[in-house]
Design a protein around this motif. Sequence first.
Motif: not given
Length: 240
Positions: A19-32, A62-76
């Motif tokens: 199985d291939v899955l994406k998880i929270e960042k691990l402190d290890a080098e790719a290929g280990t 591998e460890t890489r950044k995912q697509k940007t998530v936009i956080i938009f806040k507005k008060n009417r």
Amino acid sequence: MTFAVIKTGGKQYKVAANDVLKIEKLDAEAGTIVTFDQVLMVGDEVGAPLIEGATVAAELLETRKQKTVIIFKKNRRHNYRRRNGHRQLLSTVRITEILTGGAKPTIKAAGVAAKTDAVSEAKPAKAKTAAKAPAADAKAAAPKKAAAKADADFNDDIKLIGGVGPALEKKLNAAGVTSLTQIAAWTADDVVKFDDLLSFKGRIERDEWITQAQDLVAGKPPRSKVDQDAAADKAEDKTK
């Protein structure tokens, strides 16, 4: 024993071999090979809460950044709008083995085997070129001279980064950041640290400070100068 349930990064995952899955960042080098010892379930056996002696081995791809998530806040009716972006760091792993009874991983990562093969193949080539060592040294000296000249012309001024003026320079200096080389070496954790410490609200990632600093350290012109030259060329093309 077809599957297991593991816990990592505060989340639970049902996994099986390959199985291939994406998880929270691990402190290890790719290929280990990495192991997960928080195993909650293996097949029909349920832990209380963990299964003693059970581990799941996986290859870190591998460890890489995912697509940007936009956080938009507005008060009417308050003229309040805030727009920020976030890119989460995730590690991609491939499950190799589900182990029980304290067994150790037996499958090696493909990346490790490839590195070993490359080293063994490189040894004969090194022996063949030993006779040409003086010529190789002469060629190696030229890049060093060029690098020394580039270092002499290098202006280590953080205000060369697009968007950094005297006010931001003062904030960065107060936080101990005084050179481009420091910013060029920042990690994702450093970005989060200084973004929170100095209330930059995602500016470091939006303006690509690390990339700009790395380009400047490498001897490339400031991005503002490149943009000005591009605008001048565009205006010249329109007049023709």
